[in-house]
Structure formats: structure tokens, C-alpha cells
Motif scaffolding. Structure first.
Motif, PDB file in Angstrom:
ATOM      1  N   LEU A  19       0.821  -1.207   0.000  1.00 26.28           N
ATOM      2  CA  LEU A  19       0.000   0.000   0.000  1.00 26.28           C
ATOM      3  C   LEU A  19       0.863   1.268   0.000  1.00 26.28           C
ATOM      4  N   VAL A  20       1.910   1.285   0.833  1.00 28.26           N
ATOM      5  CA  VAL A  20       2.802   2.448   0.890  1.00 28.26           C
ATOM      6  C   VAL A  20       3.522   2.636  -0.439  1.00 28.26           C
ATOM      7  N   LEU A  21       3.978   1.513  -1.044  1.00 27.78           N
ATOM      8  CA  LEU A  21       4.685   1.589  -2.321  1.00 27.78           C
ATOM      9  C   LEU A  21       3.772   2.123  -3.417  1.00 27.78           C
ATOM     10  N   VAL A  22       2.531   1.579  -3.469  1.00 27.80           N
ATOM     11  CA  VAL A  22       1.592   2.027  -4.501  1.00 27.80           C
ATOM     12  C   VAL A  22       1.239   3.492  -4.308  1.00 27.80           C
ATOM     13  N   LEU A  23       1.014   3.904  -3.087  1.00 37.52           N
ATOM     14  CA  LEU A  23       0.684   5.299  -2.836  1.00 37.52           C
ATOM     15  C   LEU A  23       1.837   6.229  -3.235  1.00 37.52           C
ATOM     16  N   THR A  24       3.068   5.828  -2.896  1.00 38.35           N
ATOM     17  CA  THR A  24       4.235   6.680  -3.217  1.00 38.35           C
ATOM     18  C   THR A  24       4.413   6.810  -4.720  1.00 38.35           C
ATOM     19  N   VAL A  25       4.431   5.659  -5.414  1.00 38.18           N
ATOM     20  CA  VAL A  25       4.634   5.693  -6.862  1.00 38.18           C
ATOM     21  C   VAL A  25       3.457   6.363  -7.553  1.00 38.18           C
ATOM     22  N   GLY A  26       2.252   6.051  -7.130  1.00 39.87           N
ATOM     23  CA  GLY A  26       1.084   6.645  -7.763  1.00 39.87           C
ATOM     24  C   GLY A  26       1.015   8.143  -7.568  1.00 39.87           C
ATOM     25  N   THR A  27       1.329   8.582  -6.357  1.00 40.04           N
ATOM     26  CA  THR A  27       1.312  10.024  -6.103  1.00 40.04           C
ATOM     27  C   THR A  27       2.358  10.745  -6.947  1.00 40.04           C
ATOM     28  N   THR A  28       3.530  10.155  -7.033  1.00 39.96           N
ATOM     29  CA  THR A  28       4.603  10.791  -7.811  1.00 39.96           C
ATOM     30  C   THR A  28       4.234  10.860  -9.282  1.00 39.96           C
ATOM     31  N   VAL A  29       3.718   9.738  -9.821  1.00 40.33           N
ATOM     32  CA  VAL A  29       3.350   9.735 -11.237  1.00 40.33           C
ATOM     33  C   VAL A  29       2.201  10.702 -11.491  1.00 40.33           C
ATOM     34  N   GLY A  30       1.217  10.712 -10.593  1.00 37.21           N
ATOM     35  CA  GLY A  30       0.092  11.623 -10.775  1.00 37.21           C
ATOM     36  C   GLY A  30       0.500  13.072 -10.733  1.00 37.21           C
ATOM     37  N   VAL A  31       1.328  13.400  -9.759  1.00 36.67           N
ATOM     38  CA  VAL A  31       1.801  14.788  -9.664  1.00 36.67           C
ATOM     39  C   VAL A  31       2.640  15.152 -10.878  1.00 36.67           C
ATOM     40  N   SER A  32       3.496  14.233 -11.335  1.00 34.63           N
ATOM     41  CA  SER A  32       4.341  14.514 -12.508  1.00 34.63           C
ATOM     42  C   SER A  32       3.495  14.735 -13.747  1.00 34.63           C
ATOM     43  N   LEU A  33       2.395  13.953 -13.866  1.00 32.66           N
ATOM     44  CA  LEU A  33       1.534  14.117 -15.037  1.00 32.66           C
ATOM     45  C   LEU A  33       0.710  15.396 -14.966  1.00 32.66           C
ATOM     46  N   ARG A  34       0.395  15.847 -13.776  1.00 31.30           N
ATOM     47  CA  ARG A  34      -0.419  17.044 -13.625  1.00 31.30           C
ATOM     48  C   ARG A  34       0.401  18.337 -13.666  1.00 31.30           C
ATOM     49  N   LEU A  35       1.717  18.214 -13.396  1.00 23.09           N
ATOM     50  CA  LEU A  35       2.548  19.415 -13.432  1.00 23.09           C
ATOM     51  C   LEU A  35       2.627  19.960 -14.856  1.00 23.09           C
ATOM     52  N   PRO A  36       2.650  21.285 -14.987  1.00 19.80           N
ATOM     53  CA  PRO A  36       2.775  21.863 -16.344  1.00 19.80           C
ATOM     54  C   PRO A  36       4.157  21.563 -16.918  1.00 19.80           C
ATOM     55  N   LYS A  37       4.195  21.484 -18.218  1.00 17.54           N
ATOM     56  CA  LYS A  37       5.468  21.215 -18.892  1.00 17.54           C
ATOM     57  C   LYS A  37       6.395  22.433 -18.785  1.00 17.54           C
ATOM     58  N   GLN A  38       7.659  22.137 -18.587  1.00 19.86           N
ATOM     59  CA  GLN A  38       8.674  23.177 -18.495  1.00 19.86           C
ATOM     60  C   GLN A  38       9.641  23.046 -19.676  1.00 19.86           C
ATOM     61  N   TYR A  39       9.927  24.212 -20.286  1.00 20.28           N
ATOM     62  CA  TYR A  39      10.858  24.251 -21.413  1.00 20.28           C
ATOM     63  C   TYR A  39      12.096  25.035 -20.988  1.00 20.28           C
ATOM     64  N   THR A  40      13.241  24.527 -21.369  1.00 15.62           N
ATOM     65  CA  THR A  40      14.514  25.152 -20.999  1.00 15.62           C
ATOM     66  C   THR A  40      15.212  25.673 -22.243  1.00 15.62           C
ATOM     67  N   ALA A  41      15.462  26.977 -22.283  1.00 17.67           N
ATOM     68  CA  ALA A  41      16.200  27.613 -23.385  1.00 17.67           C
ATOM     69  C   ALA A  41      17.611  27.930 -22.911  1.00 17.67           C
ATOM     70  N   THR A  42      18.575  27.697 -23.765  1.00 17.04           N
ATOM     71  CA  THR A  42      19.994  27.845 -23.399  1.00 17.04           C
ATOM     72  C   THR A  42      20.679  28.820 -24.345  1.00 17.04           C
ATOM     73  N   ALA A  43      21.442  29.736 -23.760  1.00 16.50           N
ATOM     74  CA  ALA A  43      22.283  30.669 -24.520  1.00 16.50           C
ATOM     75  C   ALA A  43      23.666  30.671 -23.889  1.00 16.50           C
ATOM     76  N   THR A  44      24.687  30.907 -24.701  1.00 16.76           N
ATOM     77  CA  THR A  44      26.064  30.902 -24.205  1.00 16.76           C
ATOM     78  C   THR A  44      26.766  32.177 -24.628  1.00 16.76           C
ATOM     79  N   VAL A  45      27.625  32.661 -23.749  1.00 14.18           N
ATOM     80  CA  VAL A  45      28.468  33.829 -24.036  1.00 14.18           C
ATOM     81  C   VAL A  45      29.914  33.450 -23.753  1.00 14.18           C
ATOM     82  N   VAL A  46      30.832  34.140 -24.408  1.00 12.68           N
ATOM     83  CA  VAL A  46      32.255  33.900 -24.216  1.00 12.68           C
ATOM     84  C   VAL A  46      32.904  35.195 -23.750  1.00 12.68           C
ATOM     85  N   VAL A  47      33.751  35.080 -22.747  1.00 15.52           N
ATOM     86  CA  VAL A  47      34.487  36.229 -22.194  1.00 15.52           C
ATOM     87  C   VAL A  47      35.831  36.299 -22.899  1.00 15.52           C
ATOM     88  N   ASP A  48      36.052  37.395 -23.600  1.00 16.94           N
ATOM     89  CA  ASP A  48      37.276  37.560 -24.396  1.00 16.94           C
ATOM     90  C   ASP A  48      38.405  38.016 -23.490  1.00 16.94           C
TER      91      ASP A  48
END
Length: 475
Positions: A19-48
Motif C-alpha cells: 500500500l505504501v509503495l503504490v501510494l508513493t509511486v502513484g502520487t509521484t506519477v500523478g503529480v508529474s503528469l499534472r505538473l505543467p510542462k517546463q521548457y529550458t532555453a539555453t544561450a552561451t556567451v564567451v568572455v574575451d
């Protein structure tokens, strides 16, 4: 607790652990599915770290870890974040202002609220072995994430340029004022030197002093020479005035005196002849004596004339020596005066040179600072711009599920053991032995035990018989 006890507890409390295992995994999967998607944009700079084209020196710090850490702090600073808000003009957006009103009830500034919100989703990482800095921004909207990443890069470039140009602009006014003061001092020193040269009549004081020194040396040499001649003339004058005047070289080399001496010798010889032949009282002898006296007088007169010329020459030489001595003293005083004038002029010249060097140094710094204040380039350049990501970077359902599975197993085992500690039961022989402290003779099978191949299936634990029993008392 032995392994047998541990397994027995898990077998008895399997439903709690599951029961504890199912609740833990189920809660995590449910929360992960309900969380909004996050997008990561990357930019790089060089110090001369190449030499500064204006100053011509290496940028301070270069690619040192402390320098790169400073750049990271600058990117994450409030100044850069507030510049992002200013560049994007987000404070003028009515929707954003309404969100700010709902979140803060109008307290504080919207720029500070937005900058703090942006900083939470910004991540800056410097490279360990290069001068590249990576900026990442997370947002539910991929285009917004890319826009914010590029906005932070632009704000960082502008801030870096301001950090370089603003001090130069402040120093520009300082060096401008100092250069004007230095120019006034230089012109004043040059004017004093010109007035001094005009007053003293100096055009080329070093050449004039050289000429006067040469003349002083010539007068000194002439004085030494005339002193020698005057000394010799004085000695000859003393000789001429003494008893040895007839032995002087001028007297001996004079042809008239030599002729007179020859005539005197002939006249004396003739007088002796006439005296011997005619007698002392003869008129011819008297005439010869008179001629000899006349020749002797002429000889003495001519000798005095010659020796008198030596005295005149000695007097002339002494007069020349006095004149040269006077000229030498006058020339020496003139040279000393020129040296004093030259020393005074040299002091003024050094003042002019010192003021000129100070003015040129300040003028150089003024020119350099002016160029730096007008610079439009910093030592930071964009290496790659951020673009809207195609795939979301979070939430990671599979990774979260695997992690929750591991955590769930640990929690399930912990829950089973906790319940067992609250309600302790005898599950294996070791529990009975630990509870009553008596040896176990044997175990009976459970009533519901099934038979296997015509025999009742008895577990190994039920077949255990303790062999170390106490020996019976036969007495």
C-alpha cells in the motif's frame, strides 16, 4: 534482527508495504503528469581575454576562476534582471501589472517583483576549462524561455559595457580638469623661462658659456706666458743695472758696441806705441788719449742705451702682465656670472620639462579615457543565442517514477517495520526463544497446511528440533 525475522515481518505485513509503495509511486506519477510542462532555453556567451584594443593590455583577471565567478554574479545580479524588465518593457503591460497587484497588493515596485521572479528560473554555469558561460531559463512557454534567455544575455552585455564605460566617463571629467591645470602650469613655466632669457639676453646660454670659458682659458694661458717673459725681463733688467751689464747678450751682440770696442782696442794699442816712441807729453800722444776717451764715452753711452732698452722691455712686459691679470679677473667674474645665470635658467628649464611631462602624461590618460568612454564593445560576446526548445525539459515522468519506486520501497519497508514494532508478534522460532527464554523442542504443522505427494508439506522451520536439550536425570 536476523534475516529470517526480517523476511517473516515483510511476509506478514506485505499489504502495508504494498500500500505504501503504490501510494508513493502513484502520487509521484500523478503529480508529474499534472505538473505543467517546463521548457529550458539555453544561450552561451564567451568572455574575451585578448588585449584591449584601446588600452593595449590584457583584460584584468582573464579567465581566472574568480573572474568567471564574478561574471556569474553579475549575470545573477538585480541590476541585470531589472535591465531585462526595462528592455522588455514588461512593467507597462496591463496584464502583468494586474498580476503584480494580485500577488503583492501593490507593495514594492513591479520591477523588483518581476526581477525576482525571473531570477528564480535563471541558471548560470561557467565552464571549468574555458571562458564560456551558459545561461538557461525555464518557462512553461518555449518562446518566452528563449526570449528571456536572450534578454538576460543582452542585459548582461549592456551591463558589462556600462561597468566599463561609466567609470571612464567619470574619470574623463577628472582628467580633463587636471590636464587643463597641467597645461596652465606648463605655459606659466615656459613664460617664466622666456622672460628670464629675454631679461638676461640669453639665446643659447650653453654656447655662450663655452665661448667665455674658452676666452678665459686663453687669457689664463697668455697670463702664464707673459708672467714668464716678465720674470725674464725683470732678471735681465736687474743684470743691466748691475756691474755685469757689459756681459749681457744684447750688449755683446750689438754691432756698434762691438765696433767701438774694436776701435778702442786699436786706439789703446796705438797709444802705447806712440807713448813708447814719442813720450807721454808729445802732442800726438795727447791726441790719442783724447780719442780713446771719446771712444770709451761713446761705448758707455751705447751700452747704457742698450741696457735701457732692456728696462723698457721689462716695464712693458710688467704692464702687459697687469693688463692681462685685470682682463683675466674680469673674464673670470663674467664666467661666474654666466654660470649663475645658467644654473638659474637650468632650474627654470627643469620646471618647464617637468610641467611638460606631467601635461603629456595627463593628456595621454585623457585621450585614453575619452576613447574608453566612447567604447561600444565589451569583452563579452554572444556565442550562441537561445532558440525555442522543441521538447520539454520537465517534468520527467520516467525519472520521477524510478526515483519514487526506490523511495517507495524504502518507505514500505520502514512502514512494515514500524507497525511490527508497535504490535510485536511471534513469527519465527527465534522470536519465541527471545520472548520466553526456553529451548524449543519442535514445531507442529499448521492445520491448513496442504499435502504434497501424499505427505503433509512441512516447512523447514517446522522441522527444526533443538538438539541441545538438557540431559535427563536418571538417578
Amino acid at each position: 534482527m536476523s534475516l529470517t525475522q526480517f523476511l517473516a515481518i515483510l511476509r506478514a505485513r506485505w499489504w502495508v508495504a504494498l500500500l505504501v509503495l503504490v501510494l508513493t509511486v502513484g502520487t509521484t506519477v500523478g503529480v508529474s503528469l499534472r505538473l505543467p510542462k517546463q521548457y529550458t532555453a539555453t544561450a552561451t556567451v564567451v568572455v574575451d581575454v585578448k588585449p584591449d584594443p584601446i588600452v593595449g593590455t590584457m583584460y584584468a583577471g582573464g579567465a581566472a576562476p574568480s573572474f568567471m565567478a564574478t561574471q556569474v554574479d553579475v549575470i545573477q545580479s538585480d541590476r541585470v534582471a531589472q535591465r531585462v524588465v526595462k528592455n522588455l518593457k514588461l512593467a507597462e503591460n496591463p496584464t502583468i501589472r494586474a498580476q503584480w497587484q494580485d500577488a503583492t497588493d501593490g507593495q514594492g515596485s513591479i520591477e523588483q517583483w518581476l526581477s525576482e521572479s525571473f531570477q528564480k528560473n535563471l541558471d548560470v554555469k561557467p565552464s571549468r576549462e574555458s571562458s564560456v558561460i551558459t545561461l538557461t531559463y525555464k518557462s512553461p512557454d518555449p518562446r518566452f524561455a528563449a526570449a528571456l534567455a536572450n534578454a538576460f544575455v543582452k542585459a548582461y552585455l549592456d551591463t558589462t559595457l556600462d561597468l566599463r564605460v561609466d567609470p571612464a566617463k567619470q574619470y574623463l571629467a577628472f582628467f580633463d580638469a587636471r590636464s587643463k591645470e597641467a597645461r596652465e602650469r606648463f605655459e606659466g613655466a615656459q613664460s617664466r623661462l622666456s622672460d628670464f632669457q629675454r631679461t638676461k639676453g640669453i639665446i643659447a646660454n650653453d654656447e655662450r658659456l663655452d665661448i667665455e670659458n674658452t676666452r678665459l682659458n686663453e687669457l689664463s694661458s697668455q697670463l702664464v706666458g707673459i708672467q714668464a717673459v716678465s720674470s725674464e725681463s725683470g732678471s735681465r733688467q736687474a743684470q743691466a743695472q748691475g756691474a755685469s751689464a757689459e756681459r749681457m747678450q744684447e750688449v755683446l751682440n750689438n754691432p756698434l758696441i762691438s765696433g767701438l770696442k774694436a776701435d778702442l782696442s786699436r786706439s789703446e794699442a796705438r797709444l802705447q806705441e806712440l807713448g813708447a816712441r814719442l813720450g807721454e807729453n808729445h802732442p800726438q800722444v795727447a791726441e790719442a788719449k783724447a780719442n780713446i776717451n771719446s771712444v770709451r764715452e761713446r761705448l758707455e753711452s751705447e751700452t747704457q742705451r742698450v741696457t735701457g732698452g732692456v728696462g723698457v722691455t721689462a716695464n712693458i712686459n710688467r704692464q702687459r702682465e697687469g693688463n692681462l691679470r685685470t682682463s683675466l679677473e674680469s673674464q673670470r667674474a663674467k664666467v661666474l656670472k654666466l654660470k649663475a645665470v645658467r644654473d638659474e635658467g637650468a632650474v627654470l628649464q627643469r620646471d618647464v620639462e617637468s610641467a611638460q611631462r606631467a601635461y603629456e602624461a595627463l593628456l595621454g590618460r585623457l585621450t585614453q579615457t575619452s576613447l574608453e568612454s566612447q567604447s561600444t564593445q565589451s569583452n563579452v560576446h554572444v556565442l550562441t543565442e537561445a532558440s525555442p526548445p522543441m521538447q520539454p525539459s520537465g517534468p520527467r515522468v520516467f525519472t520521477n517514477s524510478m526515483l519514487s519506486l526506490v523511495i517507495g520501497i524504502a518507505l514500505a519497508i520502514g512502514a512494515a517495520l514500524a507497525l511490527e514494532m508497535l504490535d510485536r508478534r511471534v513469527r519465527v522460532v527465534d522470536d519465541l526463544d527471545a520472548a520466553v527464554g526456553l529451548p524449543v523442542l519442535g514445531m507442529l504443522p499448521r492445520p491448513d497446511a496442504k499435502r504434497l505427494l501424499g505427505r503433509q508439506r512441512v516447512s523447514l522451520m517446522q522441522q527444526r528440533i533443538v538438539a541441545s536439550l538438557p540431559a535427563p536425570n536418571r538417578g
